[in-house]
Design a protein around this motif. Sequence first.
Motif, PDB file in Angstrom:
ATOM      1  N   ILE A  52      -9.364  12.627  -3.664  1.00  0.00           N
ATOM      2  CA  ILE A  52      -8.307  12.975  -3.100  1.00  0.00           C
ATOM      3  C   ILE A  52      -7.820  12.896  -1.720  1.00  0.00           C
ATOM      4  CG2 ILE A  52      -6.592  14.752  -3.098  1.00  0.00           C
ATOM      5  CD1 ILE A  52      -7.629  15.926  -5.806  1.00  0.00           C
ATOM      6  N   ALA A  53      -9.031  13.260  -0.921  1.00  0.00           N
ATOM      7  CA  ALA A  53      -8.682  13.066   0.734  1.00  0.00           C
ATOM      8  C   ALA A  53      -8.744  11.397   0.839  1.00  0.00           C
ATOM      9  CB  ALA A  53     -10.009  13.698   1.226  1.00  0.00           C
ATOM     10  N   ARG A  54      -9.479  10.682   0.112  1.00  0.00           N
ATOM     11  CA  ARG A  54      -9.395   9.302   0.261  1.00  0.00           C
ATOM     12  C   ARG A  54      -8.042   8.813  -0.067  1.00  0.00           C
ATOM     13  NH1 ARG A  54     -13.559   6.351  -3.643  1.00  0.00           N
ATOM     14  NH2 ARG A  54     -12.052   7.245  -4.835  1.00  0.00           N
ATOM     15  N   ALA A  55      -7.653   9.171  -1.005  1.00  0.00           N
ATOM     16  CA  ALA A  55      -6.108   8.770  -1.485  1.00  0.00           C
ATOM     17  C   ALA A  55      -5.099   9.191  -0.392  1.00  0.00           C
ATOM     18  CB  ALA A  55      -5.852   9.159  -2.724  1.00  0.00           C
ATOM     19  N   LEU A  56      -5.219  10.130   0.076  1.00  0.00           N
ATOM     20  CA  LEU A  56      -4.085  10.813   1.116  1.00  0.00           C
ATOM     21  C   LEU A  56      -4.345  10.198   2.493  1.00  0.00           C
ATOM     22  CD1 LEU A  56      -4.169  14.555   0.152  1.00  0.00           C
ATOM     23  CD2 LEU A  56      -2.494  12.813  -0.344  1.00  0.00           C
ATOM     24  N   CYS A  57      -5.517   9.824   2.822  1.00  0.00           N
ATOM     25  CA  CYS A  57      -5.717   9.468   4.253  1.00  0.00           C
ATOM     26  C   CYS A  57      -4.912   8.415   5.025  1.00  0.00           C
ATOM     27  CB  CYS A  57      -7.480   9.229   4.539  1.00  0.00           C
ATOM     28  SG  CYS A  57      -7.910   7.657   4.065  1.00  0.00           S
ATOM     29  N   PHE A  58      -4.632   7.683   4.035  1.00  0.00           N
ATOM     30  CA  PHE A  58      -3.526   6.637   4.662  1.00  0.00           C
ATOM     31  C   PHE A  58      -2.005   6.964   4.438  1.00  0.00           C
ATOM     32  CE2 PHE A  58      -2.413   4.107   1.022  1.00  0.00           C
ATOM     33  CZ  PHE A  58      -3.607   4.179   0.211  1.00  0.00           C
ATOM     34  N   ARG A 112       0.929  -1.158  -0.044  1.00  0.00           N
ATOM     35  CA  ARG A 112      -0.241  -0.101  -0.040  1.00  0.00           C
ATOM     36  C   ARG A 112       0.995   1.230   0.036  1.00  0.00           C
ATOM     37  NH1 ARG A 112      -3.628  -3.245   4.357  1.00  0.00           N
ATOM     38  NH2 ARG A 112      -4.960  -4.193   3.072  1.00  0.00           N
ATOM     39  N   ASP A 113       1.832   1.403  -0.975  1.00  0.00           N
ATOM     40  CA  ASP A 113       2.872   2.584  -1.089  1.00  0.00           C
ATOM     41  C   ASP A 113       2.165   3.589  -1.889  1.00  0.00           C
ATOM     42  OD1 ASP A 113       4.633   1.155   0.159  1.00  0.00           O
ATOM     43  OD2 ASP A 113       5.929   0.567  -1.623  1.00  0.00           O
ATOM     44  N   TYR A 114       1.013   3.677  -2.515  1.00  0.00           N
ATOM     45  CA  TYR A 114       0.566   4.476  -3.265  1.00  0.00           C
ATOM     46  C   TYR A 114      -0.778   4.764  -3.018  1.00  0.00           C
ATOM     47  CZ  TYR A 114      -1.251   1.118  -6.281  1.00  0.00           C
ATOM     48  OH  TYR A 114      -1.906   0.204  -7.168  1.00  0.00           O
ATOM     49  N   GLY A 115      -1.233   6.066  -3.241  1.00  0.00           N
ATOM     50  CA  GLY A 115      -2.729   6.415  -3.388  1.00  0.00           C
ATOM     51  C   GLY A 115      -2.981   6.765  -4.598  1.00  0.00           C
ATOM     52  N   TYR A 116      -4.277   6.155  -5.210  1.00  0.00           N
ATOM     53  CA  TYR A 116      -4.565   6.635  -6.767  1.00  0.00           C
ATOM     54  C   TYR A 116      -5.794   7.320  -6.627  1.00  0.00           C
ATOM     55  CZ  TYR A 116      -4.298   4.839 -11.405  1.00  0.00           C
ATOM     56  OH  TYR A 116      -3.936   4.948 -12.796  1.00  0.00           O
ATOM     57  N   VAL A 117      -5.702   8.078  -7.576  1.00  0.00           N
ATOM     58  CA  VAL A 117      -6.872   9.010  -7.821  1.00  0.00           C
ATOM     59  C   VAL A 117      -7.369   9.012  -9.461  1.00  0.00           C
ATOM     60  CG1 VAL A 117      -8.069  11.606  -7.936  1.00  0.00           C
ATOM     61  CG2 VAL A 117      -6.102  10.910  -6.054  1.00  0.00           C
ATOM     62  N   PHE A 118      -8.529   8.510  -9.652  1.00  0.00           N
ATOM     63  CA  PHE A 118      -8.956   8.006 -10.815  1.00  0.00           C
ATOM     64  C   PHE A 118      -9.570   9.192 -11.592  1.00  0.00           C
ATOM     65  CE2 PHE A 118      -8.938   4.284  -8.463  1.00  0.00           C
ATOM     66  CZ  PHE A 118      -8.251   3.392  -9.252  1.00  0.00           C
ATOM     67  N   GLN A 119      -9.922   9.073 -12.807  1.00  0.00           N
ATOM     68  CA  GLN A 119     -10.372  10.185 -13.687  1.00  0.00           C
ATOM     69  C   GLN A 119     -11.706  10.451 -13.207  1.00  0.00           C
ATOM     70  OE1 GLN A 119     -10.286   7.954 -17.326  1.00  0.00           O
ATOM     71  NE2 GLN A 119      -8.591   9.158 -18.190  1.00  0.00           N
ATOM     72  N   ALA A 120     -12.502   9.351 -12.685  1.00  0.00           N
ATOM     73  CA  ALA A 120     -13.855   9.791 -12.019  1.00  0.00           C
ATOM     74  C   ALA A 120     -13.697   9.738 -10.625  1.00  0.00           C
ATOM     75  CB  ALA A 120     -14.866   8.741 -12.615  1.00  0.00           C
ATOM     76  N   PRO A 121     -14.328  10.418  -9.714  1.00  0.00           N
ATOM     77  CA  PRO A 121     -14.290  10.240  -8.264  1.00  0.00           C
ATOM     78  C   PRO A 121     -14.360   8.796  -7.785  1.00  0.00           C
ATOM     79  CG  PRO A 121     -16.000  11.876  -8.943  1.00  0.00           C
ATOM     80  CD  PRO A 121     -15.389  11.396  -9.948  1.00  0.00           C
TER      81      PRO A 121
END
Lengths: 280, 305
Positions: free
Chosen positions: A169-175, A100-109
């Motif tokens: 984006i908050a979801r990708a950052l929160c961990f 779980r090294d990265y957070g991913y933000v997709f084209q759609a939320p």
Amino acid sequence: MTAMPIPAATEPDDAPAREPDRRSVVQARGLSLTFETADGPVYALSDIDLDIDQGEFVSFIGPSGCGKTTLLRAIADLERISGGTLTVNGVTPQQARLNRDYGYVFQAPALYPWRNIERNVTLPLEIMGIPREERRARAREFLELVNLSGFEKRFPWQLSGGMQQRASIARALCFDPALLLMDEPFGALDEIVRDHLNEQLLQLWAKTGKTVVFVTHSIPEAVFLSTKIVVMSPRPGRIIDVIETDFAPDRTLDVRETQDFLEVAHRVREGLRAGHSYDD
Amino acid sequence: MTTDALAPDATASVANRVLVSAGPVLVVVLALIVIWYAGAVYLNAPGQMDAFKRAGTDWTMGDLIEGTLAQDRPLLPAPHQVVVEMYDTIIDKRITSKRSLVYHSWVTLSSTLLGFAIGTGLGILLAVGIVHVGTLEKSLMPWIISSQTIPILAIAPMVVVVLGAIGLKGLIPKAVISTYLCFFPVTIGMVKGLRSPDPLQMDLMRTYNASTWQTFWKLRWPSSVPFLFTSLKVAIAISLVGAIVGELPTGAQAGLGARLLAGSYYGQTIQIWSALLTAAALAACMVALVGLSERLVVRRMGMAR
């Protein structure tokens, strides 16, 4: 042109895992990726050499079909490479994903409609087994970071497109991953909202020091955000040019009026033209 | 709900909306009743004329129409005759009476609900298996589909006989027939529902390194809820059909199916029609209940707009 000598295997810096002082986050050597389809193979990526170091903001820019999303997905282990080498944080993309090294933000939320914003943001924390109280605290912290305080109990359909994308984006950052992979996160938004979110993203990056890999097809967006712009071209997807920029970290949208900015944008456009991106 | 609560003249607009939504329904119901009466007069007239002839009485058109709508065993009973019979057997009879439609409805309803519960559980289990194990789709799907191509009327007597031979009588065989019918829409709907998350939502779970189990509970299952309810509406209705069909070969002791069969043995058309209408009303109520629970669940999940 990034005419890196091939084969990469002979290069001394091929084993970043054994050199902890070298802060390489993503390293690709001779990477190729081919999709087998019913109509024969599609060469999505060919002979990609790329280095992304810690703390960089790297944009992949190019026309549709140049493989920029595919390259990002390969880094995230959502696609398997067909040839060459690719390491993420010194390990294979698969191992990096398992870590779980990265957070991913997709084209759609890609928010889950049956979860309110808070529970959407804490979804990865739930999966990682973080206790409820800490999940709440982190959701509060990161929703504040993306200016969504007070929307915890709302459901996704109650938010505008821009707010939904900020929640994702908050979801990708929160961990708290050190690496943030963003696939045209603002592509579906209007230009005014996009400008605003670009500024916010830049501040976020300056504040957190994360490594960001950002896919876009907007030249101003790429030049404004990046420390390094990777210009790509289609058929087959390949890297045409890599441009380093040197704008102040606390720049605002005004920087887009400066001569330096226009020169970099011009070079990006030249790269795209050299790659026949404007043909047909 | 939310929109008319905001309107200042809420009561007026509610009344208006009720009229607008109920109006077409009322028109259709009225048209059906008119057609029904016309049909009753037309179909019962020859018999009535014979009766007049045998009695040797003179008759006018008025007498004829009156007679056709008041026969004991009409070819097609008039709506009011069915209503009177239903009132008699539902409201007036003690519910412990063998002639009470409430008693018979309960007999049918109990096996309907048991079959529905088992069928839903079985349907969901099959769907979960099919979605997660590739070979199950290939091995099970043809059987699941061909199971529904066999007429239930052909299978029902065999189920009753076979289960009767091993000592299972009454409720269980009928519930088994209901299960046989109603697992199918649940399986088909849930396979589609469990596969309904879009690729991005699935990729997201992958980036979190979520287990299959976590992906199921946090993504696949909630995504499938709307599909589940659509399937349940079909399933509960055909579960009732299954229970009624299951009552036909048992020698017609109790249940709406038994009433239908007894009615046709003795030419009691009014009894047949009232059992039919009761069954239809029962099905409508159960479908409405499923619809209501769907709305409650969707609102609870926060997906209601």
